[in-house]
Motif scaffolding. Structure first.
Motif, mmCIF file in Angstrom:
data_model
loop_
_atom_site.group_PDB
_atom_site.id
_atom_site.type_symbol
_atom_site.label_atom_id
_atom_site.label_comp_id
_atom_site.label_asym_id
_atom_site.label_seq_id
_atom_site.Cartn_x
_atom_site.Cartn_y
_atom_site.Cartn_z
ATOM 1 N N ALA A 1 3.330 0.348 -16.799
ATOM 2 C CA ALA A 1 3.107 0.219 -18.417
ATOM 3 C C ALA A 1 4.173 0.950 -19.311
ATOM 4 O O ALA A 1 4.371 0.086 -20.397
ATOM 5 C CB ALA A 1 1.769 1.041 -18.839
ATOM 6 N N ALA A 2 4.884 1.589 -18.658
ATOM 7 C CA ALA A 2 5.957 2.164 -19.526
ATOM 8 C C ALA A 2 7.118 2.562 -18.656
ATOM 9 O O ALA A 2 6.980 2.902 -17.525
ATOM 10 C CB ALA A 2 5.629 3.539 -20.286
ATOM 11 N N PRO A 3 8.377 2.660 -19.275
ATOM 12 C CA PRO A 3 9.385 3.396 -18.444
ATOM 13 C C PRO A 3 9.183 4.509 -17.840
ATOM 14 O O PRO A 3 8.677 5.537 -18.454
ATOM 15 C CB PRO A 3 10.670 3.276 -19.029
ATOM 16 N N LEU A 4 9.924 4.753 -16.646
ATOM 17 C CA LEU A 4 9.811 6.328 -15.914
ATOM 18 C C LEU A 4 10.849 7.006 -16.848
ATOM 19 O O LEU A 4 12.079 6.674 -17.137
ATOM 20 C CB LEU A 4 10.053 6.091 -14.592
ATOM 21 N N SER A 5 10.745 8.542 -16.485
ATOM 22 C CA SER A 5 11.768 9.601 -17.170
ATOM 23 C C SER A 5 12.757 9.372 -15.984
ATOM 24 O O SER A 5 12.456 8.692 -14.991
ATOM 25 C CB SER A 5 10.986 10.758 -17.323
ATOM 26 N N MET B 1 0.728 -1.297 -0.124
ATOM 27 C CA MET B 1 -0.013 0.237 0.080
ATOM 28 C C MET B 1 0.916 1.323 0.025
ATOM 29 O O MET B 1 0.694 2.251 -0.786
ATOM 30 C CB MET B 1 -1.037 0.063 1.251
ATOM 31 N N THR B 2 2.247 1.283 0.547
ATOM 32 C CA THR B 2 2.833 2.412 0.906
ATOM 33 C C THR B 2 3.278 2.776 -0.495
ATOM 34 O O THR B 2 3.411 3.761 -1.069
ATOM 35 C CB THR B 2 3.877 2.227 2.147
ATOM 36 N N VAL B 3 4.003 1.703 -1.002
ATOM 37 C CA VAL B 3 4.769 1.897 -2.349
ATOM 38 C C VAL B 3 3.829 2.458 -3.531
ATOM 39 O O VAL B 3 3.923 3.188 -4.302
ATOM 40 C CB VAL B 3 5.329 0.593 -2.822
ATOM 41 N N THR B 4 2.546 1.750 -3.317
ATOM 42 C CA THR B 4 1.264 2.299 -4.356
ATOM 43 C C THR B 4 1.150 3.505 -3.981
ATOM 44 O O THR B 4 1.009 4.313 -5.269
ATOM 45 C CB THR B 4 0.144 1.318 -4.127
ATOM 46 N N ASP B 5 0.966 4.158 -2.779
ATOM 47 C CA ASP B 5 0.713 5.407 -2.588
ATOM 48 C C ASP B 5 1.948 6.408 -3.504
ATOM 49 O O ASP B 5 1.561 7.292 -3.759
ATOM 50 C CB ASP B 5 0.697 5.722 -1.053
ATOM 51 N N ILE B 6 3.287 5.827 -3.175
ATOM 52 C CA ILE B 6 4.200 6.350 -3.597
ATOM 53 C C ILE B 6 3.936 6.900 -5.038
ATOM 54 O O ILE B 6 4.231 8.107 -5.540
ATOM 55 C CB ILE B 6 5.627 6.045 -3.082
ATOM 56 N N PHE B 7 3.867 5.693 -5.885
ATOM 57 C CA PHE B 7 3.770 6.140 -7.243
ATOM 58 C C PHE B 7 2.350 6.553 -7.629
ATOM 59 O O PHE B 7 2.561 7.632 -8.489
ATOM 60 C CB PHE B 7 3.595 4.611 -8.112
ATOM 61 N N ARG B 8 1.444 6.673 -6.999
ATOM 62 C CA ARG B 8 0.038 7.225 -7.337
ATOM 63 C C ARG B 8 0.206 9.146 -6.914
ATOM 64 O O ARG B 8 -0.216 9.851 -7.666
ATOM 65 C CB ARG B 8 -0.994 6.908 -6.575
ATOM 66 N N LYS B 9 1.105 9.451 -6.001
ATOM 67 C CA LYS B 9 1.256 10.633 -5.757
ATOM 68 C C LYS B 9 2.218 11.316 -6.845
ATOM 69 O O LYS B 9 2.020 12.620 -6.818
ATOM 70 C CB LYS B 9 2.123 10.894 -4.210
ATOM 71 N N GLU B 10 2.838 10.490 -7.443
ATOM 72 C CA GLU B 10 3.530 11.023 -8.694
ATOM 73 C C GLU B 10 2.655 10.599 -9.964
ATOM 74 O O GLU B 10 3.367 10.986 -11.025
ATOM 75 C CB GLU B 10 4.700 10.288 -8.764
ATOM 76 N N SER B 11 1.402 10.434 -9.756
ATOM 77 C CA SER B 11 0.399 10.258 -10.976
ATOM 78 C C SER B 11 0.883 9.335 -11.807
ATOM 79 O O SER B 11 0.812 9.482 -13.040
ATOM 80 C CB SER B 11 0.454 11.529 -11.724
ATOM 81 N N GLN C 1 14.163 9.175 -10.066
ATOM 82 C CA GLN C 1 15.049 9.928 -9.055
ATOM 83 C C GLN C 1 13.907 10.019 -7.969
ATOM 84 O O GLN C 1 14.201 9.872 -6.896
ATOM 85 C CB GLN C 1 15.617 10.904 -9.666
ATOM 86 N N ARG C 2 12.921 10.858 -8.332
ATOM 87 C CA ARG C 2 11.737 11.131 -7.241
ATOM 88 C C ARG C 2 11.143 9.970 -6.631
ATOM 89 O O ARG C 2 11.033 9.965 -5.224
ATOM 90 C CB ARG C 2 10.646 11.955 -8.103
ATOM 91 N N ILE C 3 10.881 9.087 -7.014
ATOM 92 C CA ILE C 3 10.171 7.819 -6.770
ATOM 93 C C ILE C 3 11.446 7.101 -5.749
ATOM 94 O O ILE C 3 11.035 6.713 -4.754
ATOM 95 C CB ILE C 3 9.706 6.827 -7.954
ATOM 96 N N ARG C 4 12.541 7.083 -6.311
ATOM 97 C CA ARG C 4 13.800 6.457 -5.508
ATOM 98 C C ARG C 4 13.779 7.034 -4.189
ATOM 99 O O ARG C 4 13.896 6.528 -3.128
ATOM 100 C CB ARG C 4 15.163 6.469 -6.365
ATOM 101 N N GLU C 5 13.893 8.524 -4.287
ATOM 102 C CA GLU C 5 13.835 9.227 -2.889
ATOM 103 C C GLU C 5 12.753 9.018 -1.961
ATOM 104 O O GLU C 5 12.964 9.223 -0.964
ATOM 105 C CB GLU C 5 14.090 10.776 -3.389
ATOM 106 N N GLN C 6 11.609 8.872 -2.762
ATOM 107 C CA GLN C 6 10.564 8.815 -1.711
ATOM 108 C C GLN C 6 10.628 7.322 -1.132
ATOM 109 O O GLN C 6 10.134 7.232 -0.015
ATOM 110 C CB GLN C 6 9.285 9.056 -2.501
#
Length: 188
Positions: free
Chosen positions: A41-45, A17-27, A50-55
């Motif tokens: 579905a596709a690679p991240l920019s 749930m926590t990881v899912t929330d982190i991704f959703r906060k980044e849309s 970097q933002r996901i990694r930091e969070q």
């Protein structure tokens, strides 16, 4: 083009749930989030990644870039899942379960895990079992005999000996303590 991000220290449903929330906060809407991995579905920019990694790191997770470390994390999660699911233990032994889960020979998995973690899979599984026993003792709902049976120990004496060798206490002494020492699963 699907892409998978492997994440260390995801050990429970709350982690998902926590990881899912982190991704959703980044849309970013993951296709699937399971223990140790997120499928997109596709690679991240590079900036998104970097933002996901930091969070993730801010809440105790870690992106795993190395292929061998991903396999070790898969083994670790497999051991945790196996120890916490008595039905799995009734169906097959740990080495068979890990072979099926990781799609590799157990000898390879064992060597890799020991090399990178500095502990054998067997010793790691014993640590996980004892931590689970500590939880069951803490909840104080089952007798030591019932815990031994639930955790597939051959006897209460075997459970007690293994428990004492790792904690320095008997299960009964641990249960009587006011300050219980439970560890988070990702720290074992």
């Amino acid at each position: 083009m699907e892409t998978t991000i492997y994440i260390k220290n995801m050990v429970c449903r709350r982690c998902i749930m926590t990881v899912t929330d982190i991704f959703r906060k980044e849309s970013i809407l993951p296709l699937k989030v399971e223990l140790g991995m997120v499928t997109l579905a596709a690679p991240l920019s590079p900036e998104q990644f970097q933002r996901i990694r930091e969070q993730l790191e801010a809440v105790g997770f870690e992106v795993i870039d190395d292929r061998r470390m991903r396999m070790v994390e898969q083994i670790r999660l497999g051991v945790i899942g196996y120890v916490r699911d008595p039905d799995l233990q009734d169906q097959q032994n740990l080495s068979e379960y890990l072979q099926d889960k990781c799609h590799r020979e157990y000898s390879f998995l064992s060597k890799l895990f020991t090399e990178l973690q500095g502990i054998s899979i067997e010793k790691y599984s014993i640590q996980q079992r004892i931590e689970r026993v500590k939880e069951l003792l803490f909840y104080d709902e089952l007798s030591v005999s019932e815990i031994a049976d639930r955790m597939h120990y051959s006897s209460v004496a075997h459970l007690s000996a293994q428990f004492k060798s790792l904690t320095g206490l008997s299960p009964t002494q641990f249960r009587r303590m006011k300050e219980h020492r439970l560890k988070p699963l990702d720290e074992i």
